[in-house]
Design an enzyme around this catalytic site. Structure first.
Site, PDB file in Angstrom:
ATOM      1  CG  HIS A  81      -2.124   7.728  -1.685  1.00  0.00           C
ATOM      2  ND1 HIS A  81      -2.631   8.728  -2.507  1.00  0.00           N
ATOM      3  CD2 HIS A  81      -1.521   6.848  -2.525  1.00  0.00           C
ATOM      4  CE1 HIS A  81      -2.362   8.460  -3.756  1.00  0.00           C
ATOM      5  NE2 HIS A  81      -1.671   7.328  -3.793  1.00  0.00           N
ATOM      6  CD  GLU A  98       3.562   4.278  -3.933  1.00  0.00           C
ATOM      7  OE1 GLU A  98       3.554   5.314  -4.636  1.00  0.00           O
ATOM      8  OE2 GLU A  98       2.648   3.443  -3.947  1.00  0.00           O
ATOM      9  CD  GLU A 152       0.659   0.093  -1.930  1.00  0.00           C
ATOM     10  OE1 GLU A 152       1.178   1.133  -2.380  1.00  0.00           O
ATOM     11  OE2 GLU A 152      -0.507   0.060  -1.467  1.00  0.00           O
ATOM     12  CG  HIS A 198      -4.028  -0.933  -3.136  1.00  0.00           C
ATOM     13  ND1 HIS A 198      -4.937  -0.013  -3.597  1.00  0.00           N
ATOM     14  CD2 HIS A 198      -2.803  -0.374  -3.323  1.00  0.00           C
ATOM     15  CE1 HIS A 198      -4.304   1.053  -4.045  1.00  0.00           C
ATOM     16  NE2 HIS A 198      -3.010   0.857  -3.876  1.00  0.00           N
TER      17      HIS A 198
END
Length: 250
Positions: A52, A112, A37, A10
């Protein structure tokens, strides 16, 4: 339904390195991971960066928002000191450079698309177009197991990604699967559902699989829970605890 790796680090290094950084990528690779990811957002100048939060301050020293700074300025900011002094000076990666390094190192990517509010369409289009260009040869050869999987909570971003690069696979990120999960996924020609494992039960897991979708969970940090999810038929998951759950766990 899931030709990709089953255990993903992650945001790179999980709890062992600052998230969404080169240091995190190196940490995950040192732990044996060849699947990651990570999150991508547009800077003010339209250049995608690996980060993020839309707001600066938590993982990146600075004020304001990502989309209030150009990519070059963000790359000069410190994205590592918040984690530990040893990581001070770790830059915010540019997406194209980060993705190219992943490809060179044989690291598969779940990208993402994390658009800042109001930039959903632009972010989906830019990220998809750049990823498709980087993997043009693999797409032409039909080598889909090496091609990145695009995911997003934003249906608008995924629709824009499909318009820009329809050949790239997409996954719907849905925290808790409601009654409309399948219609949303089919409307976007998604190949997989990505969901919060805390809201998933065996019946819903079976329903997703029975309808022909890959099933991915985030963020699974307990080995016992990870085993249960795999027993339910979950195809893959990402983890922060790369020290407890290795790449060969499945």
């Amino acid at each position: 339904m899931w030709p990709y790796p089953r255990i993903l680090a992650h945001r790179g290094g999980g709890t062992l390195a600052p998230e969404n950084t080169y240091a995190g990528l190196r940490c995950g690779m040192q732990a044996g991971f060849r699947a990651i990811e990570f999150d991508v957002m547009l800077a003010r100048d339209g250049v995608p960066v690996v980060v993020h939060d839309p707001g600066l301050g938590r993982t990146v020293k600075g004020t304001g928002s990502v989309f209030e700074h150009d990519a070059g300025d963000l790359a000069a900011m410190d994205a590592g000191a918040w984690f530990a002094p040893a990581f001070a000076g770790e830059p915010v990666p540019l997406f194209t450079e980060f993705a190219r390094l992943c490809k060179e190192q044989g690291v598969w990517m779940n990208i993402e698309i994390k658009p800042a509010p109001g930039f959903e369409t632009e972010t989906g289009a830019v990220v998809a177009a750049l990823a498709a260009d980087l993997f043009a040869a693999e797409l032409a050869a039909g080598d889909m197991a090496r091609v990145p999987l695009l995911s997003s909570f934003s249906d608008v971003a995924l629709a824009s990604a499909r318009a820009a690069a329809p050949q790239l696979p997409r996954a719907c990120l849905i925290s808790a699967l409601g009654p409309d999960w399948e219609s949303r996924a089919r409307a976007l020609d998604a190949v997989a559902i990505h969901t919060n494992h805390q809201h998933l039960g065996p019946e819903m897991a079976r329903a997703v699989k029975d309808r022909g979708f890959g099933l991915f969970c985030y963020t699974v940090n307990d080995p016992g829970r990870a085993r249960t999810l795999l027993d339910w038929g979950v195809d893959a998951f990402c983890t922060d605890r790369i020290d407890l759950i290795g790449p060969d766990f499945a």
